[in-house]
Design an enzyme around this catalytic site. Structure first.
Site, mmCIF file in Angstrom:
data_model
loop_
_atom_site.group_PDB
_atom_site.id
_atom_site.type_symbol
_atom_site.label_atom_id
_atom_site.label_comp_id
_atom_site.label_asym_id
_atom_site.label_seq_id
_atom_site.Cartn_x
_atom_site.Cartn_y
_atom_site.Cartn_z
ATOM 1 N N THR A 1 1.082 -1.258 -0.060
ATOM 2 C CA THR A 1 0.593 0.193 0.367
ATOM 3 C C THR A 1 0.944 1.547 -0.300
ATOM 4 O OG1 THR A 1 -1.874 -1.141 1.354
ATOM 5 C CG2 THR A 1 -1.869 1.213 1.182
ATOM 6 N N ARG B 1 -15.112 -6.408 0.113
ATOM 7 C CA ARG B 1 -14.247 -5.599 1.294
ATOM 8 C C ARG B 1 -13.106 -5.116 0.858
ATOM 9 N NH1 ARG B 1 -8.535 -4.413 2.656
ATOM 10 N NH2 ARG B 1 -8.533 -4.783 5.092
ATOM 11 N N GLY C 1 -10.816 -1.973 2.722
ATOM 12 C CA GLY C 1 -9.805 -1.849 3.827
ATOM 13 C C GLY C 1 -9.756 -0.404 4.561
ATOM 14 N N ASP C 2 -8.558 -0.091 5.092
ATOM 15 C CA ASP C 2 -8.705 0.752 6.186
ATOM 16 C C ASP C 2 -8.199 2.457 5.019
ATOM 17 O OD1 ASP C 2 -6.319 -0.423 5.601
ATOM 18 O OD2 ASP C 2 -5.306 1.433 7.054
ATOM 19 N N THR D 1 -0.603 2.261 6.843
ATOM 20 C CA THR D 1 -0.738 0.916 6.417
ATOM 21 C C THR D 1 -0.724 -0.285 6.634
ATOM 22 O OG1 THR D 1 0.583 -0.318 4.298
ATOM 23 C CG2 THR D 1 2.134 0.632 6.079
ATOM 24 N N GLY D 2 -1.667 -1.501 6.967
ATOM 25 C CA GLY D 2 -0.832 -3.065 7.768
ATOM 26 C C GLY D 2 -2.700 -3.457 7.361
ATOM 27 N N GLY E 1 -6.008 -3.916 7.731
ATOM 28 C CA GLY E 1 -7.392 -2.858 7.759
ATOM 29 C C GLY E 1 -8.104 -2.891 8.532
HETATM 30 N N1 ASP Z 1 -4.678 -1.621 4.037
HETATM 31 C C1 ASP Z 1 -4.758 -1.740 3.576
HETATM 32 C C2 ASP Z 1 -6.003 -2.860 3.599
HETATM 33 O O1 ASP Z 1 -5.804 -3.578 4.742
HETATM 34 C C3 ASP Z 1 -3.441 -2.923 2.895
HETATM 35 C C4 ASP Z 1 -1.874 -2.256 3.840
HETATM 36 O O2 ASP Z 1 -2.175 -1.954 3.741
HETATM 37 O O3 ASP Z 1 -1.257 -3.373 3.474
HETATM 38 O O4 ASP Z 1 -6.828 -2.529 2.771
#
Ligand code: ASP
Length: 335
Positions: free
Chosen positions: A200, A228, A230-231, A251-252, A254
């Site tokens: 991301t 789905r 994400g965040d 990032t992470g 979500g």
């Molecule tokens: N945060 C992103 C999501 O959950 C994925 C990522 O940051 O790698 O969609």
């Protein structure tokens, strides 16, 4: 002669004052956090990541240096990362369960807390530009799916076939993810494996006027299903900017970032607990790890302090501050 030195001295201090009146400019970017280890990467891959990160951050910095806005700077940096197949945003986005790509993005203007976001778009070449158009050209904050794409067409943004986002290594990642998901009755019950995504992208910046901005763009999570989201497109979760406190791009995993309102929580700690943005980011990311949420953030506060924090093995990241060359890092650095 004495008078000449005196007037040169005055001129110099006037310049210094003029510079001090303007905020220190700076930009930080990320390209995803996760299980990023040197042993899994060739030297060529490592230098390709560094080169792209430095290119992206310097594109954003150039905007700031020329007196451009932080919004333009974060957009410029994110476009470079979206166009690179190395990152999970735009070209190179991860695959959904159905072997397609659904992209999410958001942008926020810290000077007035305007924001724009898009979710589950499948044909927009640069989702960050669509998020920005939502903010600036629509009466809404968040658009999704077909409607968002209809708006993109009206705004004459570049539309591409979904296959434009394809890459071989992301397809491999999908196959691996499906193998480990297969025995479970429902995808939502499968423990999340951070290695299935990564990449991301995001940027935060402060411009000469002292205005903050944040932008985040992603393909989401490998093998995601059922539309789905994400965040990353959720204001306050994966993205936030407010001149009163700070700007954050996350990032992470979500699902955790949504439930814990990570980006807004960091800025709230700065605003109401008078913490530095670096300390607030570190606290929130540490707390997140304790409950199982992997990931990281980049942050800039309204004094121009730039920082990052992550609780994973690595995070692709780069920054550039006033008058300095860009620096990029991938792995954990020893404290
Ligand atoms: N945060 C992103 C999501 O959950 C994925 C990522 O940051 O790698 O969609």
């Amino acid at each position: 002669m004495k008078r000449l030195f005196l007037s040169i001295g005055l001129l110099m201090s006037a310049n210094v004052l003029a510079e001090q009146a303007l905020a220190p400019i700076g930009i930080v970017i990320h390209g995803g956090a996760g299980t990023i280890e040197r042993s899994n990467m060739t030297e060529q891959q490592e230098s390709a990541y560094h080169a792209t990160l430095k290119h992206a951050v310097s594109q954003g910095y150039a905007v700031l240096e020329q007196g451009g806005t932080s919004l333009d700077a974060v957009s410029a940096a994110v476009i470079v990362l979206e166009d690179s197949p190395l990152f999970n945003a735009g070209k190179g986005a991860v695959y959904t369960w159905d072997e397609s790509h659904e992209l999410d993005a958001s942008i926020m203007d810290g000077s007035n807390r305007n924001a724009g976001a898009v979710a589950s778009v499948t044909r927009v070449k640069n989702p960050i530009l669509l998020a920005r158009a939502v903010m600036e050209k629509s009466v809404h904050v968040m658009l999704s799916g077909n409607g968002a794409e209809q708006f993109a067409a009206e705004q004459q943004l570049d539309l591409v076939k979904n296959s434009y986002f394809d890459t071989e290594f992301r397809l491999e990642a999908l196959k691996k993810a499906k193998q480990s998901i297969a025995p479970a009755p429902h995808q939502a019950q499968v423990p999340y494996n951070p290695a299935w995504k990564m990449g991301t992208v995001g940027a935060v910046a402060i411009d000469k006027q002292g205005n903050l901005a944040a932008a985040t763009s992603t393909g989401g999570m490998t093998a995601k299903r059922y539309g789905r989201i994400g965040d990353s497109p959720i204001i306050g979760s994966g993205n936030f900017a407010d001149n009163d406190s700070c700007a954050v791009s996350a990032t992470g995993h979500g699902e955790y970032f949504i439930r814990y309102q990570v980006a807004a929580d960091i800025c709230a700690r700065v605003k109401y607990q008078q913490k530095t943005a670096a300390d607030a980011a570190h606290e929130v990311i540490t707390e997140l790890k304790q409950i199982g949420g992997d990931g990281g953030v980049i942050v800039v506060d309204n004094k121009g302090e730039l920082s990052w924090a992550f609780n994973t093995q690595g995070m692709y990241r780069a920054m550039q501050t006033q008058g300095k060359a860009p620096i990029s890092e991938i792995f954990q650095t020893k404290q």
